[in-house]
Each structure stands twice: as C-alpha cells, then as structure tokens.
Design an enzyme around this catalytic site. Structure first.
Site, PDB file in Angstrom:
ATOM      1  N   TYR A 213      33.354  23.200  61.432  1.00 49.49           N
ATOM      2  CA  TYR A 213      32.358  24.143  61.458  1.00 49.49           C
ATOM      3  C   TYR A 213      32.976  24.677  60.071  1.00 49.49           C
ATOM      4  O   TYR A 213      32.395  25.759  59.858  1.00 49.49           O
ATOM      5  CB  TYR A 213      31.596  25.101  62.357  1.00 49.49           C
ATOM      6  CG  TYR A 213      31.933  24.214  64.402  1.00 49.49           C
ATOM      7  CD1 TYR A 213      30.275  23.714  63.442  1.00 49.49           C
ATOM      8  CD2 TYR A 213      32.244  23.857  64.915  1.00 49.49           C
ATOM      9  CE1 TYR A 213      29.439  23.628  64.712  1.00 49.49           C
ATOM     10  CE2 TYR A 213      31.669  22.793  65.762  1.00 49.49           C
ATOM     11  CZ  TYR A 213      29.836  22.772  65.991  1.00 49.49           C
ATOM     12  OH  TYR A 213      28.699  22.080  66.899  1.00 49.49           O
TER      13      TYR A 213
ATOM     14  N   ASN B  17      27.299  30.678  71.293  1.00 48.30           N
ATOM     15  CA  ASN B  17      26.683  31.194  72.522  1.00 48.30           C
ATOM     16  C   ASN B  17      27.466  31.837  73.507  1.00 48.30           C
ATOM     17  O   ASN B  17      26.507  32.384  74.261  1.00 48.30           O
ATOM     18  CB  ASN B  17      25.059  30.470  73.218  1.00 48.30           C
ATOM     19  CG  ASN B  17      26.141  29.319  73.473  1.00 48.30           C
ATOM     20  OD1 ASN B  17      27.209  28.928  73.604  1.00 48.30           O
ATOM     21  ND2 ASN B  17      25.320  28.127  73.669  1.00 48.30           N
TER      22      ASN B  17
ATOM     23  N   HIS C 264      26.465  30.045  59.871  1.00 46.42           N
ATOM     24  CA  HIS C 264      26.983  30.576  61.423  1.00 46.42           C
ATOM     25  C   HIS C 264      28.765  31.070  61.184  1.00 46.42           C
ATOM     26  O   HIS C 264      28.986  31.589  62.304  1.00 46.42           O
ATOM     27  CB  HIS C 264      26.849  29.749  61.994  1.00 46.42           C
ATOM     28  CG  HIS C 264      26.579  29.641  62.937  1.00 46.42           C
ATOM     29  ND1 HIS C 264      25.418  31.070  63.566  1.00 46.42           N
ATOM     30  CD2 HIS C 264      25.897  29.498  64.270  1.00 46.42           C
ATOM     31  CE1 HIS C 264      24.889  31.337  64.584  1.00 46.42           C
ATOM     32  NE2 HIS C 264      25.251  30.107  65.398  1.00 46.42           N
TER      33      HIS C 264
END
Length: 200
Positions: free
Chosen positions: A22, A70, A27
């Site tokens: 990532y 999340n 993000h």
C-alpha cells in the site's frame, strides 16, 4: 521524554493501510504526512501501543494505525484513553477523493464525508469535534472522476504526471500540521484551506 510522562499532549494521527503493497497509494496520504513530519523532526516511528507506529517529540505524539483503514478508530480511542488525551488535541490526517489532487482542507469538526477511516475514528471517540486535515486525491479532470471505480482508484499509485504535485502536497500538509500545532486551527485554516492554484 517517555510516552508515559507526557504533561501537555497533542496527537497527529495519519490514516492509511499498513504493508508495503500500500506504500505510495492515494489512500495512504495520511500515513505519508505523519512519516514526513517525523522525518523532519528527527524522530522515528516504531511499533508500540494501541496497534500503532508512534514517536514522541516533546509534547507531540505522532502515530499511524497498523490496522487497516476502516478500523482506524481503535488506535484513536486506545491512545486517547490510555494517555488521557483531550480529543480536542487530536488532528487526524487522511485522503479525500472528493477534493482535487493538491488541495488541502482543515476543519475542526464535522462528519466523515464518506471516508471510512475517519468514520471509524468518529464512531470510536463518539464525537464529531475532532480536527481533521484532508488531502485531495481526485483527478484534476472531473469527467473521468465520475466514472471511477473508487476502491480501485484510492488503492492505486499516482501517475507519473501527478508525482510532483503529490509530493508538493505532502510538504504543504506537513506545514499545515506544524501551523496547527504552533498557532492553532484558525491560522492553519486561513493559510492552507485554498486551492492549490491559489497558493502558487
């Protein structure tokens, strides 16, 4: 200073996803800001309490959750409760797909605006009175933006033609954090809540 001996505390929490796969994705803007803030202050983020990487620099704590986006609220609540932090001393930094790439927006309260990491923080802390710095990641051309697969888009890396703007954005976001810490939210909003073109 030991993390257990804070007297006056501020926390900057940078949201993103852990793992090398990532790194550099849209993000992970929040994580990148905190990493750069730590680098400029000469401190190292290390694995520690509350499933975070964190560093302490005087009265400032820098942290990135090591949970996925999340579940960011767990780290926020855990740090606030463990060390007796006032939620008003927390600044959460994250990406915003609804703002154009290069832009910054700092607010002292409000909803999550569809950002799942911030939604988790607000739910966990049970208040909307949390300062947040949003980094725009949307394409500059609004037409393709409407056709995007949003999950695929936010987990993608920046195109070569976007790299310079993305790098500049991180630098200005770090400056916005420092201004928030030193001069308060009003001054930071006045200086940084403008479109990128207006800051040139």
């Amino acid at each position: 200073m030991s993390i257990d001996t804070w007297e006056s505390k501020s926390l900057v929490l940078g949201l993103g996803n852990p793992g090398t796969e990532y790194e550099g994705t849209r993000h992970n803007r929040g994580r990148e800001v905190v990493e750069e803030l730590a680098r400029r202050r000469g401190v190292t983020l290390r694995l520690g309490h509350c499933q975070t990487r964190f560093a302490v620099d005087g009265e400032l704590v820098l942290a990135t959750p090591e949970t996925f986006m999340n579940r960011s609220g767990y780290a926020a609540r855990c740090l606030v409760e463990r060390y007796g932090l006032d939620p008003a001393s927390l600044l959460v930094v994250f990406d915003d797909i609804y703002l154009p790439l290069g832009s910054l927006r700092l607010r002292i309260s409000g909803g999550a605006g569809g950002q799942k990491g911030m939604a988790s923080v607000l739910e966990s802390l049970r208040t909307q009175e949390i300062a947040r710095l949003r980094l725009g990641i949307a394409p500059l051309d609004p037409a393709p933006a409407a056709e995007l697969d949003r999950v695929e888009f936010v987990l993608a890396r920046f195109a070569p033609g976007e790299q310079a703007m993305a790098s500049e954005q991180i630098g200005r976001a770090v400056e916005a954090c420092e201004t928030w810490l030193a001069a308060g939210a009003a001054e930071a909003m006045n200086r940084f809540n403008r479109d990128r073109d207006a800051t040139a």
